[in-house]
Design an enzyme around this catalytic site. Structure first.
Site, mmCIF file in Angstrom:
data_model
loop_
_atom_site.group_PDB
_atom_site.id
_atom_site.type_symbol
_atom_site.label_atom_id
_atom_site.label_comp_id
_atom_site.label_asym_id
_atom_site.label_seq_id
_atom_site.Cartn_x
_atom_site.Cartn_y
_atom_site.Cartn_z
ATOM 1 N N CYS A 1 -0.172 4.108 2.368
ATOM 2 C CA CYS A 1 0.086 3.776 3.808
ATOM 3 C C CYS A 1 1.660 3.853 4.102
ATOM 4 O O CYS A 1 1.923 4.580 5.098
ATOM 5 C CB CYS A 1 -0.481 2.485 4.231
ATOM 6 S SG CYS A 1 -2.280 2.283 4.478
ATOM 7 N N CYS B 1 0.809 -1.283 0.018
ATOM 8 C CA CYS B 1 -0.024 0.014 -0.017
ATOM 9 C C CYS B 1 0.883 1.146 -0.033
ATOM 10 O O CYS B 1 1.295 1.527 1.085
ATOM 11 C CB CYS B 1 -0.822 0.072 1.437
ATOM 12 S SG CYS B 1 -1.973 1.438 1.045
#
Length: 175
Positions: A137, A134
């Site tokens: 993130c 991700c």
């Protein structure tokens, strides 16, 4: 010793992982990190790989460095990041930017008091986010870690732990 057990289980083609595995789980092999941080990252990453034998042996390794509360903090990081990584990866990758404007409506109450100090929790979170791929993130946790004073080398060490443990889990899973 848990580390030796895993190394002995690795196939011949994973010789480099055998060498890397024992190195990245030490302060000398993970510059910028403490033993406690290394253990928390290792627990979080092992859990995220879903490789039972790796999880069991990393749990044994971590017992020397983490309290029960800190161990639970590593579990919390894995749980929350597993959810967030899917959600935020979707909002980042989908063509319609409208999704990124909507409230996530995902509960993350345990982040307020996860049982780990903030830097260690963020290190575990960035490592799991690397395994789960991700980018949003990763950017968010890297920024938080830098604001907390964690060095570039410390962040790189967390990602190296994630990379090696994931590779070890793949090798163990196919054997």
């Amino acid at each position: 010793m848990a580390i030796d057990t895993i190394k002995d289980m690795l196939p011949a083609y994973a010789k480099d992982m055998r060498l890397n595995f024992s190195t990245v789980l030490t302060e000398a092999g993970a510059p910028g990190l403490t033993e406690k941080q290394i253990a928390a990252i290792a627990v979080s990453v092992a859990l995220s790989t879903k490789c039972k034998v790796l999880v069991e042996n990393i749990e044994q390794f971590a017992q020397d460095f983490l309290t029960e509360e800190e161990y639970q903090g590593a579990q919390i990081a894995t749980s929350i990041m597993s959810m967030n990584n899917i959600y935020y990866r979707f909002t980042h990758l989908v063509s319609d930017s409208e999704y990124g404007k909507l409230p996530a409506r995902l509960r993350m109450n345990q982040m307020a008091n996860p049982g780990l100090d903030k830097a260690t929790f963020e290190l575990a979170s960035i490592a799991v986010s690397a395994v789960n791929g991700c980018g949003m993130c990763l950017d968010s946790h890297e920024k938080n870690l830098r604001e907390l004073g964690v060095s570039t080398q410390g962040i790189q060490s967390a990602i190296r732990i994630a990379a090696v443990l994931f590779s070890v889990s793949v090798s163990l899973s196919v054997e």
